[in-house]
Write a protein that holds these residues in place. Sequence first.
Motif, mmCIF file in Angstrom:
data_model
loop_
_atom_site.group_PDB
_atom_site.id
_atom_site.type_symbol
_atom_site.label_atom_id
_atom_site.label_comp_id
_atom_site.label_asym_id
_atom_site.label_seq_id
_atom_site.Cartn_x
_atom_site.Cartn_y
_atom_site.Cartn_z
ATOM 1 N N PHE A 184 4.198 43.160 -130.530
ATOM 2 C CA PHE A 184 5.445 42.910 -129.672
ATOM 3 C C PHE A 184 5.487 41.414 -129.474
ATOM 4 C CE2 PHE A 184 6.918 41.891 -125.233
ATOM 5 C CZ PHE A 184 7.964 42.461 -125.348
ATOM 6 N N HIS A 185 4.636 40.493 -129.281
ATOM 7 C CA HIS A 185 4.862 38.943 -129.034
ATOM 8 C C HIS A 185 5.062 38.569 -130.356
ATOM 9 C CE1 HIS A 185 3.854 39.035 -124.999
ATOM 10 N NE2 HIS A 185 2.881 39.676 -125.086
ATOM 11 N N SER A 186 4.621 39.064 -131.329
ATOM 12 C CA SER A 186 5.134 38.541 -132.896
ATOM 13 C C SER A 186 6.310 39.215 -133.364
ATOM 14 C CB SER A 186 4.052 38.966 -133.942
ATOM 15 O OG SER A 186 2.785 38.893 -133.411
ATOM 16 N N ARG A 187 7.114 39.988 -132.484
ATOM 17 C CA ARG A 187 8.323 40.724 -132.891
ATOM 18 C C ARG A 187 8.385 41.432 -134.280
ATOM 19 N NH1 ARG A 187 13.129 38.936 -130.828
ATOM 20 N NH2 ARG A 187 12.829 38.042 -128.649
ATOM 21 N N ILE A 188 7.161 41.888 -134.579
ATOM 22 C CA ILE A 188 7.211 42.617 -135.566
ATOM 23 C C ILE A 188 7.022 44.243 -135.550
ATOM 24 C CG2 ILE A 188 5.707 43.197 -137.565
ATOM 25 C CD1 ILE A 188 5.002 40.071 -137.367
ATOM 26 N N HIS A 189 7.854 45.098 -136.153
ATOM 27 C CA HIS A 189 7.800 46.486 -135.898
ATOM 28 C C HIS A 189 6.478 47.208 -136.545
ATOM 29 C CE1 HIS A 189 8.936 50.751 -135.892
ATOM 30 N NE2 HIS A 189 9.758 50.540 -135.280
ATOM 31 N N PRO A 190 5.942 47.910 -135.641
ATOM 32 C CA PRO A 190 4.355 48.472 -135.864
ATOM 33 C C PRO A 190 4.366 49.527 -137.123
ATOM 34 C CG PRO A 190 5.415 49.681 -133.868
ATOM 35 C CD PRO A 190 6.255 48.328 -134.255
ATOM 36 N N GLU A 191 5.482 49.552 -137.687
ATOM 37 C CA GLU A 191 5.660 50.612 -138.765
ATOM 38 C C GLU A 191 6.002 49.846 -140.243
ATOM 39 O OE1 GLU A 191 8.387 53.810 -137.046
ATOM 40 O OE2 GLU A 191 6.733 55.148 -137.831
ATOM 41 N N ARG A 192 6.084 48.558 -139.874
ATOM 42 C CA ARG A 192 6.409 48.018 -141.208
ATOM 43 C C ARG A 192 5.212 48.061 -142.191
ATOM 44 N NH1 ARG A 192 9.069 42.865 -140.651
ATOM 45 N NH2 ARG A 192 8.516 42.425 -142.447
ATOM 46 N N PRO A 193 5.442 48.105 -143.329
ATOM 47 C CA PRO A 193 4.391 48.302 -144.528
ATOM 48 C C PRO A 193 3.524 47.076 -144.289
ATOM 49 C CG PRO A 193 6.397 49.274 -145.158
ATOM 50 C CD PRO A 193 6.822 48.544 -144.063
ATOM 51 N N ALA A 194 2.294 46.943 -144.540
ATOM 52 C CA ALA A 194 1.573 45.692 -144.532
ATOM 53 C C ALA A 194 1.991 44.741 -145.371
ATOM 54 C CB ALA A 194 0.084 46.215 -144.488
ATOM 55 N N SER A 195 2.283 45.352 -146.617
ATOM 56 C CA SER A 195 2.600 44.340 -147.628
ATOM 57 C C SER A 195 3.771 43.870 -147.535
ATOM 58 C CB SER A 195 2.382 45.251 -148.905
ATOM 59 O OG SER A 195 3.529 46.258 -149.152
ATOM 60 N N SER A 196 4.812 44.232 -146.625
ATOM 61 C CA SER A 196 5.911 43.864 -146.431
ATOM 62 C C SER A 196 6.344 42.595 -145.771
ATOM 63 C CB SER A 196 6.876 44.807 -145.811
ATOM 64 O OG SER A 196 6.791 44.795 -144.490
ATOM 65 N N LEU A 197 4.934 42.136 -145.197
ATOM 66 C CA LEU A 197 5.167 40.883 -144.249
ATOM 67 C C LEU A 197 5.325 39.549 -145.041
ATOM 68 C CD1 LEU A 197 4.297 43.016 -141.959
ATOM 69 C CD2 LEU A 197 3.332 41.065 -140.859
ATOM 70 N N SER A 198 6.176 38.636 -144.771
ATOM 71 C CA SER A 198 6.253 37.496 -145.396
ATOM 72 C C SER A 198 5.125 36.389 -144.762
ATOM 73 C CB SER A 198 7.473 36.827 -145.263
ATOM 74 O OG SER A 198 7.631 36.263 -143.674
ATOM 75 N N SER A 199 4.795 35.487 -145.580
ATOM 76 C CA SER A 199 3.743 34.521 -145.100
ATOM 77 C C SER A 199 4.135 33.836 -143.622
ATOM 78 C CB SER A 199 3.465 33.492 -146.084
ATOM 79 O OG SER A 199 4.626 32.513 -146.180
ATOM 80 N N LYS A 200 5.369 33.852 -143.389
ATOM 81 C CA LYS A 200 5.869 33.150 -142.234
ATOM 82 C C LYS A 200 5.382 34.213 -141.212
ATOM 83 C CE LYS A 200 10.068 31.458 -140.217
ATOM 84 N NZ LYS A 200 11.509 31.719 -140.107
ATOM 85 N N GLU A 201 5.708 35.546 -141.375
ATOM 86 C CA GLU A 201 5.413 36.357 -140.580
ATOM 87 C C GLU A 201 4.011 36.568 -140.337
ATOM 88 O OE1 GLU A 201 9.018 39.562 -140.458
ATOM 89 O OE2 GLU A 201 7.583 39.519 -142.268
ATOM 90 N N TRP A 202 3.204 36.531 -141.072
ATOM 91 C CA TRP A 202 1.532 36.728 -141.162
ATOM 92 C C TRP A 202 1.077 35.451 -140.199
ATOM 93 C CZ3 TRP A 202 -1.245 40.336 -141.130
ATOM 94 C CH2 TRP A 202 -1.446 41.413 -141.838
ATOM 95 N N LYS A 203 2.030 34.306 -140.335
ATOM 96 C CA LYS A 203 1.532 32.915 -139.731
ATOM 97 C C LYS A 203 1.464 33.563 -138.056
ATOM 98 C CE LYS A 203 1.434 28.116 -139.939
ATOM 99 N NZ LYS A 203 2.080 26.877 -139.857
ATOM 100 N N ARG A 204 2.855 34.016 -137.965
ATOM 101 C CA ARG A 204 3.180 34.155 -136.600
ATOM 102 C C ARG A 204 2.096 35.145 -135.882
ATOM 103 N NH1 ARG A 204 8.911 35.366 -136.953
ATOM 104 N NH2 ARG A 204 8.488 37.608 -136.558
ATOM 105 N N LEU A 205 2.049 36.188 -136.766
ATOM 106 C CA LEU A 205 1.144 37.241 -136.248
ATOM 107 C C LEU A 205 -0.254 36.644 -135.964
ATOM 108 C CD1 LEU A 205 1.109 40.769 -137.543
ATOM 109 C CD2 LEU A 205 -1.108 39.733 -136.960
ATOM 110 N N LEU A 206 -0.892 35.981 -136.822
ATOM 111 C CA LEU A 206 -2.308 35.464 -136.541
ATOM 112 C C LEU A 206 -2.316 34.595 -135.522
ATOM 113 C CD1 LEU A 206 -5.266 35.428 -137.710
ATOM 114 C CD2 LEU A 206 -4.640 33.564 -139.403
ATOM 115 N N THR A 207 -1.499 33.695 -135.091
ATOM 116 C CA THR A 207 -1.343 32.734 -134.182
ATOM 117 C C THR A 207 -1.308 33.369 -132.892
ATOM 118 O OG1 THR A 207 -0.254 31.202 -135.617
ATOM 119 C CG2 THR A 207 -0.071 30.545 -133.192
ATOM 120 N N ILE A 208 -0.281 34.518 -132.841
ATOM 121 C CA ILE A 208 -0.325 35.147 -131.625
ATOM 122 C C ILE A 208 -1.250 36.137 -131.383
ATOM 123 C CG2 ILE A 208 1.233 37.120 -130.583
ATOM 124 C CD1 ILE A 208 3.563 35.667 -131.682
ATOM 125 N N MET A 209 -1.995 36.613 -132.429
ATOM 126 C CA MET A 209 -3.234 37.475 -132.262
ATOM 127 C C MET A 209 -4.334 36.614 -131.519
ATOM 128 S SD MET A 209 -5.544 39.345 -135.149
ATOM 129 C CE MET A 209 -4.274 40.641 -135.590
#
Length: 283
Positions: A184-209
């Motif tokens: 939610f805080h990363s603004r990423i839909h939970p059903e997005r395929p894992a392989s579809s995340l960009s490096s920018k999105e992964w960076k945001r996700l990891l930081t927020i996690m």
Amino acid sequence: MPELPEVEVICQGLLPHLMHRTIIDVRCSGKQLRTPVDCEELQRELNEKQIVNLTRRAKYLVLKTDNGATLVIHLGMTGNMGIFDAESATKKHDHVCWLLDNNTELRFNDTRRFGAVRLFTANNAAKEEKKFFSAIGPEPFSRACSVAYLMQRAAHRKQAIKSFIMDSHVVAGIGNIYANETLFHSRIHPERPASSLSSKEWKRLLTIMRKTLKHAIKCGGSTINDFVNASGEGGYFQMNFRIYGKAGEACSCCGLVISKKTIGGRASFFCEKCQPKLEGSSR
DNA sequence: CAAGTTACCTGACGGC
DNA sequence: TGCCGTCAGGTAACTT
């Protein structure tokens, strides 16, 4: 429900009460946990031994004694650990109790018995422990848990990102609650395929996690401060969740009604607007 | 081999 | 009041 932050807080809370104490005896309820509990073996291996360390790995507590034995404890879904006066009455669902040399007792209580108490005996503890934890992914705070690592593991995987980050073989300690909150805080839909995340999105996700987990540990540390005769009374600390369990309520960010859907067999909560299904932020 | 499904367990809760 | 079905969730074993 203990996830990484709860286990970390319990670990930190118990440490001063257990460090350098000697175990006098072990008592068990006789009920089987996730794995069978061999009370005689626990006694044989732990009685008269001094506790020299207590740490956390993933959602496991790892206790070591001066003879080289290792006790690995998982709290499952409803498990809890507390220090009690040895004379005090035990509670229903107290399954394993370790009597200590200062007339206190460490007690493992677990209503649903999804938890586990495993012993690696002194003769092969180091090897067994290494083997046991080798299958589990890196700690979220570790250097090994990098954007590059996560992207490499996610490559070609169509699995929903939520199921992917909850997979303990990928990264340790993320359960259903923190997976929902992180996405939610990363603004990423939970059903997005894992392989579809960009490096920018992964960076945001990891930081927020990491931020979400750290914040929860901080809140838990201030909530639970008395581990003597108190643990288990109030259950786990209640974080102010923004999305978990909020189906039907208004999104705290945009006001849209929060959706609920089963993903990978787990209840999942998200905002359709703030967590768009297509790549890219709605901001 | 990836990904989805089920078993394990008890208690809370809603419907009737 | 009480009975029954459903749900909660971490992990591993199982199936597809």
